[in-house]
Design a protein around this motif. Structure first.
Motif, short mmCIF file in Angstrom:
data_model
loop_
_atom_site.label_atom_id
_atom_site.label_comp_id
_atom_site.label_asym_id
_atom_site.label_seq_id
_atom_site.Cartn_x
_atom_site.Cartn_y
_atom_site.Cartn_z
N TRP A 64 0.84 -1.20 0.00
CA TRP A 64 0.00 0.00 0.00
C TRP A 64 0.88 1.25 0.00
N ASN A 65 1.96 1.21 0.79
CA ASN A 65 2.86 2.36 0.87
C ASN A 65 3.55 2.66 -0.47
N PRO A 115 1.06 4.51 -6.19
CA PRO A 115 1.24 5.90 -6.62
C PRO A 115 0.22 6.81 -5.93
N ARG A 116 0.53 8.08 -5.87
CA ARG A 116 -0.33 9.06 -5.20
C ARG A 116 -0.91 10.03 -6.22
N MET A 117 -2.12 10.45 -5.96
CA MET A 117 -2.70 11.53 -6.75
C MET A 117 -2.13 12.84 -6.22
N GLN A 118 -2.26 13.90 -7.01
CA GLN A 118 -1.73 15.20 -6.61
C GLN A 118 -2.86 16.09 -6.09
N TRP A 174 -8.23 16.58 -6.42
CA TRP A 174 -7.07 15.72 -6.65
C TRP A 174 -6.98 15.39 -8.13
N ASP A 194 -5.06 12.78 -11.07
CA ASP A 194 -4.23 11.64 -11.40
C ASP A 194 -3.17 12.15 -12.38
#
Length: 95
Positions: free
Chosen positions: A18-19, A22-25, A42, A44
């Motif tokens: 999970w860590n 990728p992250r959304m901005q 947010w 993608d």
């Protein structure tokens, strides 16, 4: 409510994976319509999808389980709505 049931070794692996997701901005945050709530926008970075999330400023949850995950009560997280967007422009090549 999402419940995760797993043995300790596989749960630790799931948390590590999970860590790495990728992250959304986060582009912007607005005051929500109700006190102590926010609306966040947010994006993608890959396909440009834009999502608006309506959230309480704080959400009670359980202490972390052995897996490292917490459980949120029902209806405390908020809502999300997404629309297609345009991808972020590619960075100019370095010379």
């Amino acid at each position: 409510m999402l419940a995760v049931i797993a043995s300790a070794p596989s749960a630790a692996l799931a948390q590590a994976e999970w860590n790495k997701l990728p992250r959304m901005q986060l582009e912007r945050q607005f005051a929500g319509p109700l006190q102590d709530t926010v609306v966040q926008r947010w994006r993608d970075p890959t396909d440009g999808t834009v999502c608006y999330m309506y959230l309480p400023i704080s959400a009670p949850h359980s202490p972390p389980a052995n897996s490292g995950y917490v459980q949120y009560g029902s209806a405390t997280i908020g809502s999300i709505s997404c629309i297609p967007g345009t991808p972020a422009p590619a960075a100019a090549p370095k010379r």
